[in-house]
Design an enzyme around this catalytic site. Structure first.
Site, PDB file in Angstrom:
ATOM      1  N   GLU A  83       0.902  -1.066  -0.077  1.00  0.00           N
ATOM      2  CA  GLU A  83       0.100   0.040   0.139  1.00  0.00           C
ATOM      3  C   GLU A  83       0.759   1.259  -0.132  1.00  0.00           C
ATOM      4  O   GLU A  83       0.812   2.140  -0.699  1.00  0.00           O
ATOM      5  CB  GLU A  83      -0.950  -0.006   1.361  1.00  0.00           C
ATOM      6  CG  GLU A  83      -1.878   1.446   1.256  1.00  0.00           C
ATOM      7  CD  GLU A  83      -2.755   1.172   2.397  1.00  0.00           C
ATOM      8  OE1 GLU A  83      -2.688   0.188   3.057  1.00  0.00           O
ATOM      9  OE2 GLU A  83      -3.399   2.020   2.553  1.00  0.00           O
ATOM     10  N   ASN A  89       2.213   9.577   8.344  1.00  0.00           N
ATOM     11  CA  ASN A  89       3.901   9.735   8.161  1.00  0.00           C
ATOM     12  C   ASN A  89       4.660   9.581   9.737  1.00  0.00           C
ATOM     13  O   ASN A  89       5.849   9.184   9.422  1.00  0.00           O
ATOM     14  CB  ASN A  89       4.180  11.153   7.604  1.00  0.00           C
ATOM     15  CG  ASN A  89       3.899  10.636   5.962  1.00  0.00           C
ATOM     16  OD1 ASN A  89       3.032   9.985   5.627  1.00  0.00           O
ATOM     17  ND2 ASN A  89       4.024  11.686   5.218  1.00  0.00           N
ATOM     18  N   GLU A  90       4.025   9.976  10.670  1.00  0.00           N
ATOM     19  CA  GLU A  90       5.000   9.830  11.911  1.00  0.00           C
ATOM     20  C   GLU A  90       5.188   8.489  12.114  1.00  0.00           C
ATOM     21  O   GLU A  90       6.283   8.097  12.601  1.00  0.00           O
ATOM     22  CB  GLU A  90       3.914  10.373  13.145  1.00  0.00           C
ATOM     23  CG  GLU A  90       3.664  11.840  13.090  1.00  0.00           C
ATOM     24  CD  GLU A  90       2.746  12.427  12.174  1.00  0.00           C
ATOM     25  OE1 GLU A  90       2.015  11.582  11.577  1.00  0.00           O
ATOM     26  OE2 GLU A  90       2.712  13.609  11.990  1.00  0.00           O
TER      27      GLU A  90
HETATM   28  C1  LIG Z   1      -9.250   9.672   3.510  1.00  0.00           C
HETATM   29  C2  LIG Z   1      -8.787   8.399   4.476  1.00  0.00           C
HETATM   30  C3  LIG Z   1      -8.966   7.266   3.834  1.00  0.00           C
HETATM   31  C4  LIG Z   1      -8.655   6.146   4.647  1.00  0.00           C
HETATM   32  N1  LIG Z   1      -8.959   4.897   4.126  1.00  0.00           N
HETATM   33  C5  LIG Z   1      -9.073   3.673   4.834  1.00  0.00           C
HETATM   34  C6  LIG Z   1      -9.572   2.484   4.494  1.00  0.00           C
HETATM   35  O1  LIG Z   1      -9.698   2.260   3.199  1.00  0.00           O
HETATM   36  N2  LIG Z   1      -9.311   1.512   5.178  1.00  0.00           N
HETATM   37  C7  LIG Z   1      -8.941   1.546   6.440  1.00  0.00           C
HETATM   38  O2  LIG Z   1      -8.650   0.557   7.212  1.00  0.00           O
HETATM   39  N3  LIG Z   1      -8.423   2.901   6.887  1.00  0.00           N
HETATM   40  C8  LIG Z   1      -8.385   3.900   6.235  1.00  0.00           C
HETATM   41  N4  LIG Z   1      -7.946   5.181   6.590  1.00  0.00           N
HETATM   42  C9  LIG Z   1      -7.393   5.041   7.837  1.00  0.00           C
HETATM   43  C10 LIG Z   1      -6.170   5.421   8.171  1.00  0.00           C
HETATM   44  O3  LIG Z   1      -5.266   4.433   8.007  1.00  0.00           O
HETATM   45  C11 LIG Z   1      -6.066   5.875   9.587  1.00  0.00           C
HETATM   46  O4  LIG Z   1      -6.589   7.460   9.550  1.00  0.00           O
HETATM   47  C12 LIG Z   1      -4.588   6.239  10.188  1.00  0.00           C
HETATM   48  O5  LIG Z   1      -4.033   4.908  10.259  1.00  0.00           O
HETATM   49  C13 LIG Z   1      -4.441   6.947  11.178  1.00  0.00           C
HETATM   50  O6  LIG Z   1      -5.379   6.751  12.386  1.00  0.00           O
HETATM   51  P1  LIG Z   1      -6.175   7.682  13.050  1.00  0.00           P
HETATM   52  O7  LIG Z   1      -6.954   8.102  12.061  1.00  0.00           O
HETATM   53  O8  LIG Z   1      -6.856   6.910  14.126  1.00  0.00           O
HETATM   54  O9  LIG Z   1      -5.357   8.363  13.810  1.00  0.00           O
HETATM   55  P2  LIG Z   1      -4.324   8.229  15.257  1.00  0.00           P
HETATM   56  O10 LIG Z   1      -3.805   6.846  15.208  1.00  0.00           O
HETATM   57  O11 LIG Z   1      -5.274   8.516  16.339  1.00  0.00           O
HETATM   58  O12 LIG Z   1      -3.396   9.493  15.002  1.00  0.00           O
HETATM   59  C14 LIG Z   1      -3.595  10.763  15.301  1.00  0.00           C
HETATM   60  C15 LIG Z   1      -2.188  11.572  15.197  1.00  0.00           C
HETATM   61  O13 LIG Z   1      -1.316  10.753  16.189  1.00  0.00           O
HETATM   62  C16 LIG Z   1      -0.200  10.353  15.620  1.00  0.00           C
HETATM   63  N5  LIG Z   1       0.395   9.333  16.281  1.00  0.00           N
HETATM   64  C17 LIG Z   1      -0.334   8.135  16.504  1.00  0.00           C
HETATM   65  N6  LIG Z   1       0.673   7.316  17.281  1.00  0.00           N
HETATM   66  C18 LIG Z   1       1.853   7.924  17.335  1.00  0.00           C
HETATM   67  C19 LIG Z   1       3.001   7.527  17.679  1.00  0.00           C
HETATM   68  N7  LIG Z   1       3.309   6.631  18.386  1.00  0.00           N
HETATM   69  N8  LIG Z   1       4.025   8.493  17.708  1.00  0.00           N
HETATM   70  C20 LIG Z   1       4.027   9.710  16.968  1.00  0.00           C
HETATM   71  N9  LIG Z   1       2.624  10.157  16.632  1.00  0.00           N
HETATM   72  C21 LIG Z   1       1.587   9.286  16.592  1.00  0.00           C
HETATM   73  C22 LIG Z   1      -0.610  10.060  14.223  1.00  0.00           C
HETATM   74  O14 LIG Z   1       0.403  10.127  13.251  1.00  0.00           O
HETATM   75  C23 LIG Z   1      -1.683  11.253  13.786  1.00  0.00           C
HETATM   76  O15 LIG Z   1      -0.812  12.496  13.538  1.00  0.00           O
HETATM   77  C24 LIG Z   1      -8.352   6.110   6.029  1.00  0.00           C
HETATM   78  C25 LIG Z   1      -8.151   7.330   6.462  1.00  0.00           C
HETATM   79  C26 LIG Z   1      -8.301   8.699   5.836  1.00  0.00           C
HETATM   80  C27 LIG Z   1      -8.136   9.854   6.446  1.00  0.00           C
END
Ligand SMILES: Cc1cc2nc3c(=O)[nH]c(=O)nc-3n(C[C@H](O)[C@H](O)[C@H](O)COP(=O)(O)OP(=O)(O)OC[C@H]3O[C@@H](n4cnc5c(N)ncnc54)[C@H](O)[C@@H]3O)c2cc1C
Ligand SMILES: Cc1cc2nc3c(=O)[nH]c(=O)nc-3n(C[C@H](O)[C@H](O)[C@H](O)COP(=O)(O)OP(=O)(O)OC[C@H]3O[C@@H](n4cnc5c(N)ncnc54)[C@H](O)[C@@H]3O)c2cc1C
Lengths: 377, 398
Positions: free
Chosen positions: B244, B384-385
Site C-alpha cells: 500500500e 507519516n509519523e
Molecule cells: C481519507 C482516508 C481514507 C482512509 N481509508 C482507509 C481504508 O480504506 N481502510 C482503512 O482501514 N483505513 C483507512 N483510513 C484510516 C487510516 O489508516 C487512519 O486514519 C490512520 O491509520 C491513522 O489513524 P487515526 O486516524 O485513528 O489517527 P491516530 O492514530 O489517532 O493518530 C492521530 C495522530 O497521532 C499520531 N500518532 C499516533 N501514534 C503515534 C506515535 N506512536 N508517535 C507519533 N505520532 C503518533 C498520528 O501520526 C496522527 O498524526 C483512511 C483514512 C483517511 C483519512
C-alpha cells in the site's frame, strides 16, 4: 508601550465572547448552512445591538471606535467561533469607503449598517485583477448628465446579500493605472445589474456581478472623479487587518481543539500528546500563533500611520498570517488523524476559513513580493 | 549504472501512449484533468479497458492474468497514464489483497477471487481501521468467533475508502483475546451483501463522502474465507501495508500535477506578468521539480531492489513520506495559483452536473477541495509519523 487593551475594549471583547459563546457554535453554523441561508440575520441584528458593528466606525460616523485595535478585538472573537455573518465586506470594506469618501447624504447608509438593517458590499475585484488593486477594467462613461457603467466584478463578498453596492470603475487612465478609478453607489436591484450568488469553500458567500449599461447619476459617485485609489487601498488595509485578526481567532480555535485532542485521544495505551514527535510540533504551532498575533498587533498599531509604513505592515502581516495559517491547518489536521479530515468536526470549518483567508486581499507570494517592493521604495 | 531506457523500454512507452490515445475516453480524462469527481462507472470502464489489454494487474504473475512488469515498466506505465489523466485504479483488490492472496492464500482462493478482481465483478475495500485502532492498528476490537464452519463477526470498521461501491471487504478481526494483541488477529474476506453488514458514509472536509463506517452485527462468514492461518493475520496485514505504501508515493501523480501546475502558472497573470515569472512562486515550483527528479530515481532504486512481485520493506516508508510531501506541496501550489478563483465551492461543476462558466478558469474549482482532500496522504496507509518510527527502528536501529 502598553500591550493591554483599554477598559472599553476589554469590555467589548468580554461581551462579544459571552454572546458568541452562548449563541454560536459549530452545530448552529452547520444547521444554518444546511438551511441554505447565507448568514443568520438575527445574529447580525444582535451584533448590531451589542455595538459590534458600531465599533467598526468612528464617532464622527455615528460609531464609537473604528481604530485598528477595535477591529482587532472584534475580529479575533468572530474568528474564534467562525461566524459567516457579513461584517468585513459590509462594515469594513464598503462602510469604510463610505466613511472616507461619502458626503453627508451618502453617509446616511452607515447608520443602517451600524444598526444591522442593511448590508453593503464592495464590488471591486474582476476576472483578471487577481490581487492587484488598481487593475480595473469596468468602465464608467459620461453620457449626457448620466454615467454608464459596464463590466464584471467577481468574488464580491456577500454581493448577493447586499442592498447597495460600492462599485469601482474606471473613468480615465490605462487599465492598471492607480489614477482614474472612481467609486459609485449602486443599488443591487438597479436595471442592468445581474448577480450570481455562490457559496465559498469556507461557507461564506460571494457573487459575480455584471453591470450592463447601468445608468447612474453624477450624485451616485463617492468622492471626486478618478481619485478613489487611495481610499480603496486604505479600506483594503483595514479589511486585511480584520481578516488577519479573524485568522488569529481561528488559529486559537484550531489549536484549542488540537491540544484537547492530543490529551484525549489514546493510541498505544497513552494519550497521543505523550509522543514527543507531536509535542514538539504542537509547540512550534503555539510559537507561530504568537508570532501571528504580534504581526496583527503591529498592523493594528500602524493602521493610521503614513502610507508606506502602513502598507509595509499590511504586506508583512498578510504574508505571515498566510504562512502560519497553512501551518496551523496542516498540522491540526495531521495531528487529528482521520477525524481531522471530516466535515462534521469543528476543525474543518476553521481549516477552510483559514485557508481561504490566504486568498483574500493577496496571498503569501503576492505580499512577499509587495513587501520587498515597498521596502525598496 | 546506466540511466538511459533500453530500446525495449522506449518501445513499451510508445505502446502505452498509443493505447492511451486510442482508448482512454476524453469524457473521463477531462474529469481527472480538472480534478472533478469520478463516479463508479468511470473507474470500472477504464479498468475493463486495461483488463482487455492484459494491463490491469501490473505486478501479478502472468499465470493469474497479470502483466508481470518489472519496476521500470511499472514506472513508465504509471508516468504515461498519469500524464494522460487516466483515473486512478482502485488499489484494494489489485495491489493490496491480490499480493496477500498470492503470498498467503490457497490456490482455491486465488482461483476464486483473482479473476473477479480483473473482471470488475468484485470491488474490494479495506477494513483495517477502527474508531479506537488507527495508528495502533493491532488494538482492533472487531471480533470473529468460530461457530461450526462459520465465523460470526461483530464490531465496527471506519474510514473505509469507497466502501459505498464495494461488494467485498477484507478485514482484520480479533480471533483470540488472551494473547499479545498482534497475535490474536486474523485476515478475513467478507461478502458485504451478507446480512448484518451496514455501510454509513462520512463526508470529508472537501464535501465528498469518500469514506465510510462499516458495522458488523452477527455477520456469518464461511471459514473458507479465512486467509492463511487463524491468528496469523498481523503478518499478512503488514505485508499488505508495504504494498500500500509503495503505491501511495505516487510519483506519476506528482509528474502530472507538476505538468498541470506549470501550465496553469504560465497562463495565470499575476501582478502584470505570468505567475511563473513571480520569483517566489517560480522558486517554489522549481524546488518541487528538483525534488521530484530525485524522487523518481529514489523510487526506481528502491522498487528495483525489491524482489520481483514483492514490495520493499522499511524503505517503502521512505517512499511514502517523501512522495506524499511532494504531492501535498503540489496541491498547495495549485491552490495558490488559482488565486481568488479558489474561493467558490461549486459541487455541481465538480460533479459534472453543471458545465457552465465556473466563475474562473476551469482548473480553479477543484484547487481548494483537492488541497484539503490530499491531506489524507500523510494520514492513511499508516500516518507519516508512524513511517518515521518504522524507519528509525528498522533502518537506523534506534
Ligand atoms: C481519507 C482516508 C481514507 C482512509 N481509508 C482507509 C481504508 O480504506 N481502510 C482503512 O482501514 N483505513 C483507512 N483510513 C484510516 C487510516 O489508516 C487512519 O486514519 C490512520 O491509520 C491513522 O489513524 P487515526 O486516524 O485513528 O489517527 P491516530 O492514530 O489517532 O493518530 C492521530 C495522530 O497521532 C499520531 N500518532 C499516533 N501514534 C503515534 C506515535 N506512536 N508517535 C507519533 N505520532 C503518533 C498520528 O501520526 C496522527 O498524526 C483512511 C483514512 C483517511 C483519512
Ligand atoms: C557553544 C556552546 C556553549 C555552551 N555554553 C555553556 C555554558 O556556558 N555553561 C554550561 O553549563 N553549558 C554550556 N553549554 C553546554 C550546553 O548546555 C549543553 O551542550 C546542552 O545542555 C546539551 O547537552 P549535551 O551537549 O550533553 O547534549 P545532549 O544532552 O547529549 O543532547 C544531544 C542531542 O539530544 C537531544 N536530546 C537530549 N535529550 C532529549 C530529550 N529528552 N528529548 C529530545 N531530544 C533530546 C538534544 O536536544 C541534542 O540535540 C554550551 C554548549 C555549546 C554548544
Amino acid at each position: 508601550m502598553d500591550f493591554n487593551l483599554t477598559e472599553e475594549r476589554a469590555m467589548l471583547r468580554d461581551m462579544l465572547q459571552r454572546f458568541l459563546g452562548e449563541r454560536y457554535d459549530h452545530e448552529a453554523r452547520r444547521k444554518l448552512i444546511a438551511s441554505g441561508a447565507p448568514y443568520d440575520a438575527d445574529i447580525l441584528i444582535e451584533l448590531a445591538k451589542l455595538g459590534i458593528l458600531g465599533a467598526m466606525f468612528s464617532e464622527d460616523d455615528g460609531g464609537f471606535g473604528g481604530t485598528g485595535f477595535d477591529l482587532l478585538v472584534v475580529f479575533e472573537e468572530l474568528g474564534r467561533v467562525g461566524t459567516i455573518e457579513p461584517v468585513v465586506g459590509s462594515a469594513v470594506l464598503a462602510g469604510g469607503l463610505l466613511s472616507e469618501l461619502g458626503n453627508a447624504s451618502q453617509k446616511a447608509l452607515i447608520g443602517q449598517v451600524i444598526g444591522g438593517v442593511t448590508v453593503l458590499a464592495l464590488a471591486h475585484g474582476e476576472p483578471q485583477s487577481r490581487y492587484d488593486l488598481s487593475r480595473v477594467h469596468t468602465t464608467a462613461q459620461a453620457d449626457g448628465g448620466q454615467i454608464v457603467l459596464n463590466g464584471t466584478k467577481t468574488h464580491v463578498v456577500n454581493g448577493a446579500q447586499a442592498e447597495t453596492l460600492v462599485v469601482s470603475a474606471r473613468e480615465n487612465g490605462a487599465k492598471d493605472d492607480e489614477g482614474g478609478i472612481s467609486l459609485f453607489l449602486v443599488p443591487l436591484a438597479l436595471e442592468g445589474v445581474t448577480c450570481i450568488d455562490h457559496r465559498n469553500v469556507d461557507d461564506t458567500s460571494g457573487a459575480r456581478i455584471v453591470f450592463d449599461n447601468v445608468r447612474l447619476a453624477q450624485s451616485d459617485r463617492l468622492g471626486k472623479a478618478g481619485s478613489a485609489f487611495a481610499a480603496l487601498e486604505t479600506a483594503t488595509a483595514r479589511a486585511t487587518l480584520a481578516v488577519c485578526a479573524e485568522a488569529v481567532g481561528a488559529m486559537e480555535a484550531a489549536k484549542a481543539l488540537t491540544v484537547q485532542y492530543l490529551k484525549e485521544r489514546k493510541q498505544f495505551g497513552v494519550p497521543i500528546g505523550k509522543f514527543q514527535a507531536l509535542q514538539h510540533r504542537m509547540v512550534d504551532v503555539l510559537i507561530e500563533i504568537e508570532q501571528a498575533r504580534s504581526a496583527v498587533v503591529n498592523l493594528a498599531g500602524n493602521l493610521e500611520a503614513e502610507r508606506n509604513i502602513r502598507e509595509r505592515h499590511v504586506s508583512a502581516t498578510k504574508n505571515l498570517i498566510g504562512r502560519v495559517g497553512a501551518l496551523v491547518v496542516e498540522e491540526s489536521i495531521q495531528m487529528h488523524g482521520g477525524i481531522g479530515m471530516t466535515d462534521e468536526y469543528a476543525l474543518s470549518h476553521f481549516a477552510r476559513r483559514l485557508t481561504m483567508i490566504d486568498h483574500l486581499f493577496g496571498d503569501v507570494d503576492h505580499h512577499l513580493e509587495r513587501f520587498i517592493a515597498l521596502s525598496a521604495a | 549504472m546506466d540511466l538511459s531506457y533500453t530500446q525495449e523500454q522506449q518501445e513499451f512507452r510508445k505502446e502505452v501512449r498509443v493505447f492511451l490515445a486510442e482508448n482512454l475516453p476524453s469524457r473521463i480524462s477531462e474529469k481527472v484533468r480538472l480534478g472533478k469527481r469520478l463516479v463508479k462507472g468511470d473507474t470500472q470502464e477504464w479498468s475493463a479497458m486495461l483488463n482487455a489489454r492484459g494491463w490491469l494487474a501490473a505486478n501479478w504473475p502472468k499465470q493469474y492474468g497479470g502483466a508481470e512488469w518489472d519496476a521500470v515498466q511499472r514506472q513508465i506505465f504509471e508516468e504515461e497514464t498519469c500524464l494522460a489523466h487516466a483515473p486512478r485504479l482502485v488499489p484494494f483488490g489489485l495491489t493490496m489483497l491480490a499480493p496477500v492472496l498470492l503470498a498467503f492464500g490457497t490456490e482455491e482462493q486465488r482461483q476464486r477471487f483473482l479473476p473477479r478482481i480483473l473482471s470488475g465483478v468484485d470491488w474490494w475495500c479495506q477494513g483495517y481501521s477502527e474508531p479506537g485502532a488507527g495508528s495502533d492498528l493491532a488494538a482492533l476490537k472487531t471480533t470473529a468467533v468460530l461457530n461450526g464452519n462459520h465465523y460470526v463477526v461483530n464490531g465496527q470498521k471506519t474510514w473505509t475508502t469507497l466502501g459505498q461501491h464495494a461488494n467485498w471487504i477484507f478485514c482484520l478481526v480479533r480471533t483470540s483475546a488472551d494473547v499479545k494483541k498482534q497475535s490474536g488477529i486474523s485476515f478475513l474476506l467478507i461478502d458485504m451483501e451478507t446480512p448484518g453488514v451496514t455501510v454509513r458514509p462520512i463526508v470529508l472536509i472537501d464535501g465528498q463522502a469518500e469514506v465510510n463506517e462499516i458495522f458488523f452485527d452477527n455477520v456469518r462468514v464461511p471459514v473458507e474465507n479465512l486467509v492463511g492461518e487463524q491468528d496469523k493475520g498481523w503478518t499478512y496485514a503488514k505485508y499488505l501495508l508495504t504494498h500500500e505504501r509503495t503505491n501511495i508515493a505516487g510519483v506519476g501523480f506528482s509528474d502530472a500535477a507538476l505538468a498541470t501546475l506549470k501550465h496553469v502558472a504560465a497562463h495565470t497573470m499575476a501582478g502584470g506578468r505570468p505567475l511563473d515569472r513571480n520569483p517566489h512562486f517560480a522558486a517554489r515550483m522549481a524546488q518541487v521539480e528538483i525534488d521530484l527528479m530525485a524522487m523518481r530515481t529514489t523510487n526506481l532504486r528502491v522498487v528495483s531492489a525489491a524482489a520481483k512481485g514483492q514490495a520493499p520493506g522499511a524503505e517503502s516508508s521512505m517512499l511514502k513520506i517523501k512522495g506524499t510531501i511532494l504531492r501535498q506541496e503540489l496541491t498547495s501550489l495549485l491552490r495558490r495559483a488559482a488565486g481568488p478563483d479558489a474561493m467558490p465551492y461549486l459541487p455541481e461543476f465538480l460533479e459534472g452536473r453543471d458545465t457552465t462558466d465556473p466563475f474562473g478558469p476551469e482548473h480553479a474549482p477543484s484547487a481548494a477541495p483537492t488541497y484539503f482532500n490530499m491531506r489524507k496522504l500523510s494520514i492513511f496507509g499508516g500516518a507519516n509519523e508512524i513511517q518515521r518510527t518504522i524507519i528509525a527502528k528498522a533502518i537506523l536501529e534506534l
